[in-house]
Design an enzyme around this catalytic site. Structure first.
Site, PDB file in Angstrom:
ATOM      1  N   GLY A   1      -6.376 -35.938 -49.511  1.00 19.62           N
ATOM      2  CA  GLY A   1      -6.559 -36.520 -48.560  1.00 19.62           C
ATOM      3  C   GLY A   1      -8.178 -36.086 -47.648  1.00 19.62           C
TER       4      GLY A   1
ATOM      5  CE  LYS B   1      -0.253 -29.132 -33.330  1.00 20.52           C
ATOM      6  NZ  LYS B   1      -1.362 -29.753 -32.875  1.00 20.52           N
TER       7      LYS B   1
ATOM      8  NE  ARG C   1      -8.249 -35.892 -35.001  1.00 21.64           N
ATOM      9  CZ  ARG C   1      -7.888 -36.743 -35.941  1.00 21.64           C
ATOM     10  NH1 ARG C   1      -9.358 -37.452 -35.636  1.00 21.64           N
ATOM     11  NH2 ARG C   1      -7.435 -37.546 -36.217  1.00 21.64           N
TER      12      ARG C   1
END
Length: 595
Positions: free
Chosen positions: A196, A455, A520
């Site tokens: 990634g 969360k 974000r």
């Protein structure tokens, strides 16, 4: 690389076979006239060579930024030869060359040289050590290799027409180059690959690459980073245009991997941050994971299924992994942790990293802490003299490896070979710890994974609340209710293994606070309400096509709850799903606290 760039392999051999038999040498030529250079080097190739058997490739790697290839040779057991036999095989029927006799007596070194051109614009180090090594022939009967159009066209067979090929033995895949001569007794080291290359993936690659350079006794220096390759336009006035400059400006777009390997910056997902030169961007996923003993998964969780299928059976069987992915997977059988999904589909044990972390802040080396959960598999444990189990390499007889629900795992793990440094809390802490990134190691993979995933749902809710104009007090109420539902979820579906102490870690309340005030999911859900648009539109316009993990996690978790008729037990989770789908208004959130 320029099309006329030539890789020069210099094989170094001790003339006296009674010596330690280890020498390292490899040259890379940037000469615009490789044939002239070869002619010069060919002078060395005419000298008769020793017949010392048993040398084989021990390690091939790439030195960041230089294109330099380094090879260790390892001498296997062989009978010592008399000085009268230390001539080239072709010279056995003739009188030995006087220079070779002199060199044998003085224990100096002789060289054999060959070359082959590298293809134009071949991305640096996008090939694996084992794949590249299989393309190199033992130069036992000739002083020159053939010149194929690509090094990948070489046969990988252990026996090939003269000159012969030789591949790296599997037992030496993890070796690395040190500042001194290699020793055959030196332990192999762990090779790290990051899967990634988004902002979080590139940040973690920076962190671990700094650590591998700092701990060469444990890790290979180079860190492979798999990149989903994209075309990056080079437009006048852009930073890339100025960097290329003059006649070197490409005619069209360049690939992201080339940009990263050339300028050591992920200009699309982590602009302005210099990556260590030992971060090697690789667009080939299978190639990137080959030979790696530590895999770090760091990509949106909706892609994990495709990624696991691609690397299934392609990794080392004793590799271990850490998931930095904050999400869960849902299928007809129920909900599953990302770490558990990786273990079952790749066949390797996987821990988890989560905490109050913001990628851009860590990339800029602003201090924070995190939590890594790694419950050392029993096959990697050994018995102390007092009979208790501790971290280490061993037979794994201490206890049965169990899954996230405390049941015996269906995955049969292969022990990490004893030759490698022990993969335990200490090693992972050294891999991830930096002066600006404090790591706390725990064993609760379930708590760390669920805290990191759930969360994000709460962060979406907090963004909606703040975007609507409510105060920090209202946002705090949502955070408190959200943590209650996270703990309830963990205790209801993973009661056997979750540990209450985890919620006090960075992966618990720490991650919750940061995610609901600065990360974000909070930022862009707040922006959506303020602009009066959907979250999906914000993803398209503000995130370069990346997705908010909180949205996909919300849908996955709520789908799981719907299937079991448990919607009423998790009102905040369900409210977020309704707001995302447009069936619930943000103004309805306070009602959850009155019901």
């Amino acid at each position: 690389m320029r099309p006329n760039q030539t890789l020069i392999l210099t094989e170094a051999v001790f003339w006296n076979c009674e010596s330690y038999g280890i020498l390292v040498l490899l040259l890379l030529s940037y000469s615009p006239r490789p044939f002239l250079l070869l002619g010069f080097l060919g002078v060395f190739g005419v000298f008769p060579m020793t017949a010392c058997p048993g040398f084989r490739f021990y390690k091939i790697s790439d030195s960041a930024g230089l294109g330099l290839r380094r090879i260790f040779f390892e001498q296997s057991q062989s009978q010592s030869q008399s000085k009268s036999q230390q001539c080239h095989p072709k010279s056995q029927s003739q009188q030995c060359h006087p220079k070779s006799q002199f060199r044998s007596q003085t224990r100096t070194t002789s060289y054999r040289i060959s070359s082959f051109p590298l293809p134009h614009r071949w991305p640096r180090a996008t090939h694996s050590d084992s794949e590249f090594s299989s393309s190199l022939c033992r130069l036992s009967h000739t002083s020159r290799l053939p010149a194929p159009t690509s090094a990948r066209n070489f046969s990988s067979s252990s026996h090939c027409p003269q000159p012969q090929f030789s591949s790296i033995p599997s037992s030496t895949l993890a070796s690395t180059l040190g500042s001194k001569m290699a020793s055959t007794s030196e332990k192999p080291k762990h090779k790290v690959t990051v899967i990634g290359s988004g902002n979080w993936g590139s940040t973690i690659a920076k962190v671990v690459a700094q650590s591998t350079s700092e701990h060469p006794e444990l890790f290979e220096t180079d860190v492979q980073m798999w990149v989903y390759d994209e075309k990056i336009p080079i437009t006048p006035g852009s930073s890339l245009y100025d960097r290329y400059g003059g006649a070197t400006i490409p005619d069209g777009p360049v690939m992201l991997t080339e940009v990263i390997n050339t300028f050591h910056e992920n200009v699309k997902y982590l602009p302005g941050i210099e990556l260590p030169h030992n971060v090697i961007a690789n667009p080939n996923l299978v190639d990137a994971v080959q030979g790696a003993t530590i895999l770090i998964f760091n990509l949106p969780h909706e892609f994990i299924d495709k990624i696991c299928k691609q690397i299934q059976g392609k990794t080392l069987p004793f590799a271990r992994a850490i998931s930095c992915i904050k999400g869960v997977t849902v299928d007809e059988h129920g909900i599953e942790l990302i770490s558990e999904y990786i273990e079952e589909n790749v066949g390797i044990y996987c821990g988890a990293l989560s905490g109050g972390n913001i990628a851009s802040e860590i990339a800029n080396e602003q201090w924070c802490d995190t939590t890594i959960a790694y419950n050392t598999p029993p096959c990697d444990l050994h018995q102390d003299t007092n009979g208790s189990s501790s971290n280490g390499n061993g037979s794994g007889v201490a206890y049965t490896h169990k899954n996230a629900r405390g049941q015996p795992s269906k995955t049969k793990l292969v022990p990490v070979p004893a030759e490698y440094p022990t993969l335990d809390h200490d090693v992972f802490q050294k891999l991830f710890s930096r002066p600006y990134f404090t790591v706390n190691m725990v064993s609760d993979v379930v708590g760390v994974s669920l805290g990191g995933a759930l969360k994000n749902i709460v962060a979406i809710a907090c963004g909606f609340v703040e975007g609507h104009g409510w105060s920090n007090s209202g946002k705090t109420a949502v955070m408190r209710r959200g943590m209650q539902e996270i703990i309830k979820f963990a205790n209801e579906f993973f009661p056997e293994t979750v540990q209450e102490a985890t919620w006090q870690e960075s992966a618990g309340w720490g991650d919750m606070i940061v995610s609901c005030t600065a990360a974000r999911n909070w930022k862009y859900s707040k922006m959506a309400v303020e602009r009066g648009v959907s979250v999906q539109e914000i993803e398209n316009t503000e995130l370069n096509g990346q997705k908010l993990q909180g949205i996909s996690t919300t849908r996955d978790v709520c789908s799981f709850l719907h299937a079991r008729g448990l919607e009423g037990n998790y009102p905040l989770f369900m409210a977020v799903e309704g707001i995302v789908d447009g069936t619930v208004n943000v103004e309805d959130i306070p009602r959850l606290f009155r019901d």
